[in-house]
Design a protein around this motif. Structure first.
Motif, PDB file in Angstrom:
ATOM      1  N   SER A   2      80.818  37.556  -7.781  1.00 43.36           N
ATOM      2  CA  SER A   2      81.826  38.214  -8.790  1.00 43.36           C
ATOM      3  C   SER A   2      81.054  38.686 -10.149  1.00 43.36           C
ATOM      4  N   VAL A   3      81.350  39.635 -10.641  1.00 46.63           N
ATOM      5  CA  VAL A   3      80.982  40.196 -11.786  1.00 46.63           C
ATOM      6  C   VAL A   3      82.015  40.653 -12.747  1.00 46.63           C
ATOM      7  N   GLU A  19      77.815  35.046 -15.331  1.00 44.21           N
ATOM      8  CA  GLU A  19      78.790  34.105 -15.083  1.00 44.21           C
ATOM      9  C   GLU A  19      78.350  32.719 -14.689  1.00 44.21           C
ATOM     10  N   LEU A  20      79.312  31.686 -14.792  1.00 40.85           N
ATOM     11  CA  LEU A  20      79.129  30.406 -14.223  1.00 40.85           C
ATOM     12  C   LEU A  20      78.697  30.435 -12.612  1.00 40.85           C
ATOM     13  N   ALA A  23      75.236  30.546 -11.542  1.00 38.75           N
ATOM     14  CA  ALA A  23      74.377  29.383 -11.644  1.00 38.75           C
ATOM     15  C   ALA A  23      73.795  29.135 -10.389  1.00 38.75           C
ATOM     16  N   ASP A  24      74.465  29.125  -9.315  1.00 40.74           N
ATOM     17  CA  ASP A  24      73.591  28.346  -7.966  1.00 40.74           C
ATOM     18  C   ASP A  24      72.687  29.260  -7.579  1.00 40.74           C
ATOM     19  N   GLU A  25      72.837  30.636  -7.558  1.00 43.96           N
ATOM     20  CA  GLU A  25      71.833  31.542  -7.107  1.00 43.96           C
ATOM     21  C   GLU A  25      70.729  31.801  -8.226  1.00 43.96           C
ATOM     22  N   ILE A  26      71.128  31.845  -9.419  1.00 45.36           N
ATOM     23  CA  ILE A  26      70.002  31.659 -10.532  1.00 45.36           C
ATOM     24  C   ILE A  26      69.149  30.325 -10.183  1.00 45.36           C
ATOM     25  N   PHE A  27      69.655  29.105 -10.051  1.00 43.91           N
ATOM     26  CA  PHE A  27      69.166  27.855 -10.078  1.00 43.91           C
ATOM     27  C   PHE A  27      68.142  27.901  -8.568  1.00 43.91           C
ATOM     28  N   ILE A  57      73.771  28.280 -18.957  1.00 43.71           N
ATOM     29  CA  ILE A  57      74.631  29.391 -19.115  1.00 43.71           C
ATOM     30  C   ILE A  57      75.966  29.229 -20.187  1.00 43.71           C
ATOM     31  N   LYS A  58      76.402  27.971 -20.167  1.00 49.87           N
ATOM     32  CA  LYS A  58      77.400  27.504 -21.123  1.00 49.87           C
ATOM     33  C   LYS A  58      77.178  27.526 -22.605  1.00 49.87           C
TER      34      LYS A  58
END
Length: 181
Positions: A2-3, A19-20, A23-27, A57-58
């Motif tokens: 989602s973007v 976006e939040l 987070a999983d993919e960036i981590f 991110i927050k």
């Protein structure tokens, strides 16, 4: 993926507001390439869990709301390959700093130089900034090359600028003015 907002750089390459849900993919990118990315960036050692990335991110989202930050995911073929941001945005003095990292699998392909050029365009045209600064560890050959290839001018080397892995490190400072873009 989602973007909320995406800006195309070229076919199969874009930047999108982080976006939040990213987070999983960036981590996973950071975790799988932590030695390479962490070689010059201290935050990598502090990002130990997915929750750490969510919290980062927050924090940046609060900065976005305050007008001091802008955080983007670099997307290639619908997958995040790195991150780029504007930080220390100073609307009154029309300036900011650029920071970035890219997974080693995607380096040496011009992705970061193109992403930096796109974030400059965004900063100058959408935010109304006049000056962008970029700092690179003197030993970070890739980041120094990105600054030069993206059209930034070398300003100075700052000795003992920051501590990384217990050592004082020197930083090169580059800048780009809107009129030079």
């Amino acid at each position: 993926m989602s973007v909320y907002f995406e800006s195309t750089i070229e076919n199969h390459l874009a930047i999108a507001v982080t976006e939040l849900s990213h987070a999983d993919e960036i981590f996973e990118l950071l975790y799988n390439d932590q030695e390479n990315i962490g070689q010059f960036l201290g935050f990598v050692a502090l990002t130990k869990t997915k929750e750490d990335e969510v919290n980062y991110i927050k924090k940046k989202m609060h900065g976005i709301a305050d007008g001091t930050d802008a955080l983007f995911s670099i997307i290639r073929d619908n997958h995040i390959v790195g991150v780029i941001d504007l930080h220390y945005i100073d609307s009154e003095n029309k300036k900011a700093e650029i920071g970035y990292w890219l997974h080693s699998k995607f380096q040496h392909q011009g992705i970061m130089t193109k992403s930096v050029r796109k974030i400059c365009e965004y900063a100058f045209e959408n935010i109304g900034l006049n000056k962008l600064s970029l700092f690179a560890d003197v030993e970070n050959i890739g980041s120094n090359a990105v600054a030069k290839h993206a059209g930034f001018s070398y300003l100075a080397t700052h000795p003992d600028y920051y501590v990384h892995r217990g050592q004082l490190r020197d930083m090169n400072e580059y800048y780009l003015l809107k009129r030079e873009f």
